[in-house]
Design a protein around this motif. Structure first.
Motif, PDB file in Angstrom:
ATOM      1  N   ASN A 175      36.420   6.150  74.155  1.00 43.00           N
ATOM      2  CA  ASN A 175      37.141   7.266  73.528  1.00 43.00           C
ATOM      3  C   ASN A 175      38.565   6.835  73.184  1.00 43.00           C
ATOM      4  OD1 ASN A 175      35.128   9.626  74.198  1.00 43.00           O
ATOM      5  ND2 ASN A 175      35.454   8.551  76.139  1.00 43.00           N
ATOM      6  N   THR A 176      39.167   7.529  72.244  1.00 45.60           N
ATOM      7  CA  THR A 176      40.570   7.310  71.906  1.00 45.60           C
ATOM      8  C   THR A 176      41.281   8.655  71.843  1.00 45.60           C
ATOM      9  OG1 THR A 176      40.095   7.376  69.528  1.00 45.60           O
ATOM     10  CG2 THR A 176      40.149   5.194  70.571  1.00 45.60           C
ATOM     11  N   SER A 177      42.556   8.646  72.149  1.00 41.44           N
ATOM     12  CA  SER A 177      43.344   9.877  72.058  1.00 41.44           C
ATOM     13  C   SER A 177      43.601  10.209  70.592  1.00 41.44           C
ATOM     14  CB  SER A 177      44.675   9.711  72.798  1.00 41.44           C
ATOM     15  OG  SER A 177      45.514   8.804  72.098  1.00 41.44           O
ATOM     16  N   THR A 178      43.994  11.431  70.337  1.00 34.50           N
ATOM     17  CA  THR A 178      44.224  11.875  68.949  1.00 34.50           C
ATOM     18  C   THR A 178      45.419  11.179  68.307  1.00 34.50           C
ATOM     19  OG1 THR A 178      45.537  13.730  69.795  1.00 34.50           O
ATOM     20  CG2 THR A 178      43.195  14.130  69.382  1.00 34.50           C
ATOM     21  N   THR A 179      46.297  10.602  69.120  1.00 34.90           N
ATOM     22  CA  THR A 179      47.484   9.943  68.571  1.00 34.90           C
ATOM     23  C   THR A 179      47.255   8.466  68.253  1.00 34.90           C
ATOM     24  OG1 THR A 179      48.283   9.439  70.804  1.00 34.90           O
ATOM     25  CG2 THR A 179      49.016  11.515  69.810  1.00 34.90           C
ATOM     26  N   LEU A 180      46.087   7.953  68.605  1.00 30.78           N
ATOM     27  CA  LEU A 180      45.791   6.537  68.371  1.00 30.78           C
ATOM     28  C   LEU A 180      44.728   6.398  67.279  1.00 30.78           C
ATOM     29  CD1 LEU A 180      46.349   3.618  69.352  1.00 30.78           C
ATOM     30  CD2 LEU A 180      44.381   3.881  70.871  1.00 30.78           C
ATOM     31  N   PRO A 181      45.084   5.868  66.114  1.00 37.03           N
ATOM     32  CA  PRO A 181      44.136   5.795  64.993  1.00 37.03           C
ATOM     33  C   PRO A 181      43.238   4.556  65.041  1.00 37.03           C
ATOM     34  CG  PRO A 181      46.273   5.036  64.255  1.00 37.03           C
ATOM     35  CD  PRO A 181      46.448   5.436  65.694  1.00 37.03           C
TER      36      PRO A 181
END
Length: 234
Positions: free
Chosen positions: A126-132
């Motif tokens: 998963n990735t956070s919403t701030t990391l594209p």
């Protein structure tokens, strides 16, 4: 015109008579002088008291500011230390499904695989919403046995036009498995910097402790999920 002149004359005589009476009568001067001295003393005492009170208030305010400043510095320091301390605690205890750090070569070499206990390891990314970034496991799952080392890979890609640094956290589910899930090599909790449009494969080298097979609370566990989440590093 005679009346005003007469009044001025009488006024001067009355004034002269009052001065003479005052000068020749100490009994009249003494009470008034005493009253004036008392008022002067009271005014001086009030001024001294006010100055003393003001100094005490200033000292108290200064002490409060020092204490608040020290508390602020301590709080900020603890906020920075909390992450590594929590990470060390979780890795040492397996708390919250955190994978433990197991790099003792002697223990790894002496492990005996528990061949009759096959566990399916699933991988999640998963990735956070701030990391594209694009972040995903190369393999969806593998099968291992306690006491056997295993290797898996995750891929991360930065599709943006600028370099970005990320950092990841991880855990395992069920959480109770965390105390037996040991990583030998991992990219977690370490900053990973990817240039624009760069793609990298990141390995995870791990094993399940043989004691996993002896825990009666995990007797029915057949699947374990290893999950990573990447965040943008500030």
């Amino acid at each position: 015109m005679a009346a005003p002149s007469l009044l001025r004359c009488l006024g001067r005589r009355v004034s002269t008579q009052l001065r003479q009476t005052w000068s020749s009568s100490p009994s009249l001067q003494s009470p008034l002088s005493t009253l004036l001295r008392r008022q002067a003393s009271s005014s001086s005492s009030t001024s001294t008291s006010t100055s003393s009170s003001s100094s005490k208030v200033d000292a108290s305010n200064a002490s409060s500011i020092y204490y608040l400043g020290a508390l602020t510095v301590f709080t900020v320091g603890m906020s920075y230390a909390a992450v590594p301390l929590y990470r060390m605690f979780c890795q040492a205890t397996g708390f919250g499904g955190t994978v433990m750090k197991g790099t003792d070569p002697l223990k790894i070499a002496a492990m005996k695989p528990v061949e009759d206990r096959v566990i399916k390891i699933k991988f999640a990314a998963n990735t956070s919403t701030t990391l594209p970034w694009k972040f995903y496991p190369v393999q969806n799952e593998i099968e291992v046995v306690p006491g056997e080392t295993a290797l898996a890979f995750f891929t991360a890609k930065n599709p943006s036009d600028e370099a970005i640094t990320g950092i990841s956290t991880y855990n395992v589910i069920p959480y109770e498995v965390g105390q037996y899930f040991n990583k030998i090599q991992c990219f977690c909790f370490e900053e990973q910097r990817l240039n624009a449009n760069e793609e990298v494969d990141m390995p995870v080298f791990f094993y399940l402790d043989p004691e996993f097979a002896e825990d009666p609370n995990l007797a029915r566990v057949e699947e374990v999920t290893l999950s990573y989440t990447f965040f943008k590093s500030k």
